[in-house]
Design a protein around this motif. Structure first.
Motif, PDB file in Angstrom:
ATOM      1  N   SER A  33       0.794  -0.968   0.171  1.00 15.19           N
ATOM      2  CA  SER A  33      -0.039   0.140   0.366  1.00 15.19           C
ATOM      3  C   SER A  33       0.575   1.171   0.076  1.00 15.19           C
ATOM      4  O   SER A  33       2.231   0.813   0.374  1.00 15.19           O
ATOM      5  CB  SER A  33      -1.035  -0.253   1.555  1.00 15.19           C
ATOM      6  N   LEU A  34       0.524   2.264  -0.447  1.00 16.98           N
ATOM      7  CA  LEU A  34       1.488   3.491  -0.559  1.00 16.98           C
ATOM      8  C   LEU A  34       0.171   4.725   0.131  1.00 16.98           C
ATOM      9  O   LEU A  34      -0.965   4.408  -1.100  1.00 16.98           O
ATOM     10  CB  LEU A  34       2.035   4.220  -1.633  1.00 16.98           C
ATOM     11  N   GLY A  35       0.198   5.329   0.464  1.00 19.27           N
ATOM     12  CA  GLY A  35      -0.221   6.363   0.793  1.00 19.27           C
ATOM     13  C   GLY A  35       0.180   8.071   0.595  1.00 19.27           C
ATOM     14  O   GLY A  35       1.648   7.960   1.259  1.00 19.27           O
ATOM     15  N   TRP A  36      -0.623   8.896   0.873  1.00 22.21           N
ATOM     16  CA  TRP A  36      -0.289  10.154   0.586  1.00 22.21           C
ATOM     17  C   TRP A  36      -1.069  10.785   2.073  1.00 22.21           C
ATOM     18  O   TRP A  36      -2.088  10.896   2.231  1.00 22.21           O
ATOM     19  CB  TRP A  36      -0.905  11.284  -0.669  1.00 22.21           C
ATOM     20  N   PHE A  37       0.019  11.657   2.494  1.00 18.40           N
ATOM     21  CA  PHE A  37      -0.464  12.479   3.230  1.00 18.40           C
ATOM     22  C   PHE A  37      -0.311  13.798   3.481  1.00 18.40           C
ATOM     23  O   PHE A  37       0.806  14.011   2.977  1.00 18.40           O
ATOM     24  CB  PHE A  37      -0.217  12.025   4.604  1.00 18.40           C
ATOM     25  N   ARG A  38      -0.854  14.424   4.439  1.00 16.86           N
ATOM     26  CA  ARG A  38      -0.782  15.636   4.324  1.00 16.86           C
ATOM     27  C   ARG A  38      -0.604  16.949   5.642  1.00 16.86           C
ATOM     28  O   ARG A  38      -1.490  17.137   6.919  1.00 16.86           O
ATOM     29  CB  ARG A  38      -1.320  16.806   3.559  1.00 16.86           C
ATOM     30  N   GLN A  39       0.233  17.176   6.026  1.00 22.99           N
ATOM     31  CA  GLN A  39       0.660  17.882   7.495  1.00 22.99           C
ATOM     32  C   GLN A  39       0.319  19.271   6.986  1.00 22.99           C
ATOM     33  O   GLN A  39       1.923  20.261   6.580  1.00 22.99           O
ATOM     34  CB  GLN A  39       1.488  17.392   7.963  1.00 22.99           C
ATOM     35  N   SER A 100       3.069  -1.987   4.513  1.00 21.91           N
ATOM     36  CA  SER A 100       3.383  -3.418   3.902  1.00 21.91           C
ATOM     37  C   SER A 100       2.019  -4.830   4.105  1.00 21.91           C
ATOM     38  O   SER A 100       1.672  -5.269   4.064  1.00 21.91           O
ATOM     39  CB  SER A 100       4.114  -4.799   4.842  1.00 21.91           C
ATOM     40  N   LEU A 101       1.290  -3.842   5.050  1.00 23.27           N
ATOM     41  CA  LEU A 101      -0.307  -3.845   5.156  1.00 23.27           C
ATOM     42  C   LEU A 101      -1.070  -3.531   3.703  1.00 23.27           C
ATOM     43  O   LEU A 101       0.009  -3.167   3.110  1.00 23.27           O
ATOM     44  CB  LEU A 101      -0.592  -2.775   5.901  1.00 23.27           C
ATOM     45  N   PHE A 102      -2.097  -4.432   3.753  1.00 20.17           N
ATOM     46  CA  PHE A 102      -2.651  -3.950   2.491  1.00 20.17           C
ATOM     47  C   PHE A 102      -4.148  -3.201   2.501  1.00 20.17           C
ATOM     48  O   PHE A 102      -4.687  -3.699   3.844  1.00 20.17           O
ATOM     49  CB  PHE A 102      -3.552  -5.418   1.965  1.00 20.17           C
ATOM     50  N   LEU A 103      -4.479  -2.751   1.692  1.00 17.25           N
ATOM     51  CA  LEU A 103      -5.399  -1.929   1.487  1.00 17.25           C
ATOM     52  C   LEU A 103      -6.977  -2.721   1.682  1.00 17.25           C
ATOM     53  O   LEU A 103      -6.370  -3.968   0.503  1.00 17.25           O
ATOM     54  CB  LEU A 103      -5.948  -0.809   0.687  1.00 17.25           C
ATOM     55  N   GLN A 104      -7.588  -2.518   2.202  1.00 16.56           N
ATOM     56  CA  GLN A 104      -8.850  -3.642   1.756  1.00 16.56           C
ATOM     57  C   GLN A 104     -10.038  -2.907   0.965  1.00 16.56           C
ATOM     58  O   GLN A 104     -10.776  -1.659   1.911  1.00 16.56           O
ATOM     59  CB  GLN A 104      -9.943  -4.412   3.439  1.00 16.56           C
ATOM     60  N   PRO A 109      -9.291   3.577   5.432  1.00 15.98           N
ATOM     61  CA  PRO A 109      -7.761   3.467   4.817  1.00 15.98           C
ATOM     62  C   PRO A 109      -7.168   2.797   5.990  1.00 15.98           C
ATOM     63  O   PRO A 109      -6.385   3.688   6.752  1.00 15.98           O
ATOM     64  CB  PRO A 109      -8.261   4.732   3.760  1.00 15.98           C
ATOM     65  N   LEU A 110      -5.659   3.075   6.290  1.00 19.82           N
ATOM     66  CA  LEU A 110      -4.517   2.776   6.758  1.00 19.82           C
ATOM     67  C   LEU A 110      -4.719   4.041   7.009  1.00 19.82           C
ATOM     68  O   LEU A 110      -4.405   5.161   6.771  1.00 19.82           O
ATOM     69  CB  LEU A 110      -4.188   1.776   5.957  1.00 19.82           C
ATOM     70  N   GLY A 111      -3.899   4.238   8.996  1.00 24.03           N
ATOM     71  CA  GLY A 111      -3.443   5.543   9.591  1.00 24.03           C
ATOM     72  C   GLY A 111      -2.250   5.523   9.161  1.00 24.03           C
ATOM     73  O   GLY A 111      -1.407   4.387   8.876  1.00 24.03           O
TER      74      GLY A 111
END
Length: 128
Positions: A33-39, A100-104, A109-111
């Motif tokens: 899984s790949l995520g985009w986050f912002r702060q 390494s976790l999988f989106l379902q 979504p993953l935190g």
């Protein structure tokens, strides 16, 4: 752990578009899984968008759905975040991260705590 590098940020006006890019510092960009986050200053890091390796699960935050799109190049070396109709509230430091976790499908979504590798971020500033 893979080293991630973000690029593509900048200063734009409201309504403009930007495309952020996330790449591995060496070799291909592998992930489950790949995520985009912002702060933003004074705010917690928030989820923006994510994708699984196959690219068929792509959750988005409500605030960006319909304006942002996550995608991957065919060489599987980069993941992009296309941001359209940018708003001043999109101003933030944007990070990509891999897990390494999988989106379902259909699940939350993953935190950020689920992502192990992070880039240094790329700044997006949207003026009104």
């Amino acid at each position: 752990q893979v080293q991630l590098v973000e690029s593509g940020g900048g200063l734009v006006q409201a309504g403009d578009s930007l495309r952020l890019s996330c790449a591995a510092s060496e070799g291909t960009l592998d992930f489950n899984s790949l995520g985009w986050f912002r702060q933003s200053p004074g705010k917690e890091r928030e989820f923006v968008a994510a994708m699984n390796w196959r690219g068929d699960i792509t959750p988005y935050a409500d605030s960006v759905r319909g304006r942002f799109k996550i995608s991957r190049n065919s060489a599987k070396t980069r993941v992009y975040l296309q941001m359209n109709d940018l708003k001043p509230e999109d101003t933030a430091l944007y990070y990509c991260a891999t897990s390494s976790l999988f989106l379902q499908r259909g699940e939350r979504p993953l935190g950020s705590a689920d992502y192990a590798s992070w880039g240094q971020g790329t700044q997006v500033t949207v003026s009104s």
